[in-house]
Design a protein around this motif. Structure first.
Motif, PDB file in Angstrom:
ATOM      1  N   GLY A 139       0.812  -1.101  -0.117  1.00 34.25           N
ATOM      2  CA  GLY A 139       0.044   0.120  -0.089  1.00 34.25           C
ATOM      3  C   GLY A 139       0.830   1.366  -0.006  1.00 34.25           C
ATOM      4  O   GLY A 139       2.096   1.175   0.344  1.00 34.25           O
ATOM      5  N   ILE A 140       0.333   2.434  -0.218  1.00 32.81           N
ATOM      6  CA  ILE A 140       0.844   3.673  -0.655  1.00 32.81           C
ATOM      7  C   ILE A 140       1.355   4.156   1.151  1.00 32.81           C
ATOM      8  O   ILE A 140       2.388   4.516   1.122  1.00 32.81           O
ATOM      9  N   PHE A 141       0.563   4.005   1.933  1.00 33.99           N
ATOM     10  CA  PHE A 141       0.902   4.238   3.465  1.00 33.99           C
ATOM     11  C   PHE A 141       1.937   3.392   3.678  1.00 33.99           C
ATOM     12  O   PHE A 141       3.027   3.968   4.425  1.00 33.99           O
ATOM     13  N   ALA A 142       2.283   1.955   3.473  1.00 32.72           N
ATOM     14  CA  ALA A 142       3.338   1.382   3.776  1.00 32.72           C
ATOM     15  C   ALA A 142       4.681   2.073   2.820  1.00 32.72           C
ATOM     16  O   ALA A 142       5.806   1.742   3.712  1.00 32.72           O
ATOM     17  N   TRP A 143       4.429   2.175   1.917  1.00 30.67           N
ATOM     18  CA  TRP A 143       5.473   2.941   1.200  1.00 30.67           C
ATOM     19  C   TRP A 143       5.982   4.004   1.782  1.00 30.67           C
ATOM     20  O   TRP A 143       7.126   4.401   1.935  1.00 30.67           O
ATOM     21  N   ILE A 144       5.248   4.948   2.099  1.00 24.69           N
ATOM     22  CA  ILE A 144       5.543   6.200   2.557  1.00 24.69           C
ATOM     23  C   ILE A 144       5.971   5.815   4.197  1.00 24.69           C
ATOM     24  O   ILE A 144       7.302   6.530   4.727  1.00 24.69           O
ATOM     25  N   ALA A 145       5.579   4.810   5.005  1.00 27.64           N
ATOM     26  CA  ALA A 145       6.287   4.617   6.173  1.00 27.64           C
ATOM     27  C   ALA A 145       7.668   3.887   6.088  1.00 27.64           C
ATOM     28  O   ALA A 145       8.603   4.463   6.746  1.00 27.64           O
ATOM     29  N   GLN A 146       8.108   3.284   5.061  1.00 27.13           N
ATOM     30  CA  GLN A 146       9.344   2.589   4.473  1.00 27.13           C
ATOM     31  C   GLN A 146      10.124   3.777   4.113  1.00 27.13           C
ATOM     32  O   GLN A 146      11.583   3.723   4.424  1.00 27.13           O
ATOM     33  N   LEU A 147       9.873   4.671   3.454  1.00 26.82           N
ATOM     34  CA  LEU A 147      10.325   5.928   3.095  1.00 26.82           C
ATOM     35  C   LEU A 147      10.966   7.005   4.236  1.00 26.82           C
ATOM     36  O   LEU A 147      12.140   7.167   4.089  1.00 26.82           O
ATOM     37  N   PHE A 148      10.253   6.820   5.355  1.00 31.15           N
ATOM     38  CA  PHE A 148      10.775   7.517   6.594  1.00 31.15           C
ATOM     39  C   PHE A 148      11.510   6.407   7.453  1.00 31.15           C
ATOM     40  O   PHE A 148      11.828   6.766   8.725  1.00 31.15           O
ATOM     41  N   GLY A 149      11.665   5.141   7.010  1.00 29.81           N
ATOM     42  CA  GLY A 149      12.249   4.313   7.877  1.00 29.81           C
ATOM     43  C   GLY A 149      11.615   3.784   9.090  1.00 29.81           C
ATOM     44  O   GLY A 149      12.163   3.362  10.076  1.00 29.81           O
ATOM     45  N   THR A 150      10.243   3.684   9.111  1.00 29.73           N
ATOM     46  CA  THR A 150       9.385   3.303  10.177  1.00 29.73           C
ATOM     47  C   THR A 150       8.668   2.064   9.638  1.00 29.73           C
ATOM     48  O   THR A 150       8.462   1.730   8.488  1.00 29.73           O
ATOM     49  N   GLN A 151       8.181   1.381  10.808  1.00 30.66           N
ATOM     50  CA  GLN A 151       7.509   0.014  10.331  1.00 30.66           C
ATOM     51  C   GLN A 151       6.123   0.212   9.666  1.00 30.66           C
ATOM     52  O   GLN A 151       5.439   1.229  10.415  1.00 30.66           O
ATOM     53  N   PRO A 152       5.708  -0.208   8.708  1.00 32.66           N
ATOM     54  CA  PRO A 152       4.291  -0.006   8.130  1.00 32.66           C
ATOM     55  C   PRO A 152       3.307  -0.713   9.215  1.00 32.66           C
ATOM     56  O   PRO A 152       3.255  -1.553   9.893  1.00 32.66           O
ATOM     57  N   VAL A 153       2.222  -0.040   9.077  1.00 32.86           N
ATOM     58  CA  VAL A 153       0.880  -0.477   9.921  1.00 32.86           C
ATOM     59  C   VAL A 153      -0.017  -1.290   9.214  1.00 32.86           C
ATOM     60  O   VAL A 153      -0.465  -1.173   7.962  1.00 32.86           O
ATOM     61  N   ASP A 154      -0.449  -2.348  10.003  1.00 31.51           N
ATOM     62  CA  ASP A 154      -1.429  -3.138   9.362  1.00 31.51           C
ATOM     63  C   ASP A 154      -2.700  -2.622   9.851  1.00 31.51           C
ATOM     64  O   ASP A 154      -3.160  -2.854  10.842  1.00 31.51           O
TER      65      ASP A 154
END
Length: 296
Positions: A139-154
């Motif tokens: 998902g786009i939210f997961a990509w944004i989280a990875q972009l900032f080095g954080t864990q994606p949210v389920d």
């Protein structure tokens, strides 16, 4: 000397009651008959999986329903869903209406784009958010989280009700914007200019001129949205199926579970009667709220 015509006669000599009878009859058949059947079935033992256990149950279905924790959980979820969506759409719609009232390049295209989500079917909207936006891996939210080095949210496991609120608010925000933008366009510009000449800033103009002018429109938005938000179903069915557990089960979805998963028509009908009573209580409150604002 001609006799005066009988009072109440209309074209062709028909009385108003005769002309109104077809519409009243259709309204009766359309509304009262289904309601009466729902009340009747709510008083019956009617489970499609156990056809031999049939007969008059009295208030047993209601007693079981009101002692079932799922009912109270679903009602709390319904109120939370409705409340948060109303807050997001009314506040966001008001701020966006003020923004889109200003002159800027591409305003016409921006207005069309921001209103377009309201015309997306709820099922399609839920699928887009589930697979494109909130997917924990792609998902786009997961990509944004990875972009900032954080864990994606389920989202649908960790924040299920919040996810449903976001999806439904995204759908209804354009509706609030459309109503409020139409209302703000009727604001007297001379009044705003006079306030500016007196030294009022943008914040003062918003709170003392724009917001009071939008009071009636906000009441209409709240009334219309609340009626529809009480029956949110497709977004829950497509994304979470009421789970995890009962975390996203609202009253409409609970009735679906009882009717089409448990095949308990009597229990589902009792839930339907409770939903009708709740909707009427909300409708009475909203009608009085709107009427009070219209009198001001």
């Amino acid at each position: 000397m001609n006799k005066p015509r009988a009072a109440g006669r209309t074209v062709g000599g028909l009385r108003p009651l005769a002309l109104q009878a077809p519409a009243v009859t259709l309204l009766f058949l359309w509304m009262i008959v289904p309601l009466a059947m729902t009340v009747w079935f709510s008083l019956q033992r009617y489970n499609l999986l156990m056809p031999t256990m049939a007969g008059f149950a009295g208030l047993e279905n209601y007693e079981y329903l009101f002692t079932d924790p799922a009912l109270w959980t679903s009602m709390i979820n319904t109120l939370l869903l409705v409340g948060w969506v109303l807050v997001i759409t009314v506040v966001g719609g008001t701020l966006l209406a003020v923004l889109f009232q200003q002159e800027f390049f591409g305003r016409g295209i921006a207005r069309v784009l921001v209103i377009s989500p309201f015309f997306v079917m709820p099922t399609v909207s839920a699928l887009v958010w589930k697979n494109l936006m909130m997917h924990p891996a792609n998902g786009i939210f997961a990509w944004i989280a990875q972009l900032f080095g954080t864990q994606p949210v389920d989202w649908f496991s960790s924040l299920p009700l919040t996810s449903i609120v976001m999806i439904v608010a995204w759908q209804w925000l354009p509706f609030a914007l459309l109503i409020l933008l139409t209302a703000i366009q009727s604001l007297d510009e001379d009044q705003v200019e006079a306030a500016r000449m007196d030294g009022a800033g943008p914040i003062a103009i918003f709170f003392f001129i724009t917001l009071p002018h939008l009071k009636r429109a906000i009441s209409v938005v709240i009334m219309i949205e609340m009626i529809f938000l009480l029956t949110v179903f497709a977004e829950i069915f497509v994304t979470t199926s009421g789970g995890p557990g009962l975390a996203t089960t609202n009253l409409a979805y609970l009735i679906y579970i009882r009717a089409l998963l448990d095949f308990d028509v009597g229990m589902a009908s009792a839930g339907g009667v409770v939903a009708i009573i709740l909707a009427n209580i909300v409708a009475i409150f909203l009608v009085r709220l709107v009427a009070r604002n219209l009198e001001d």
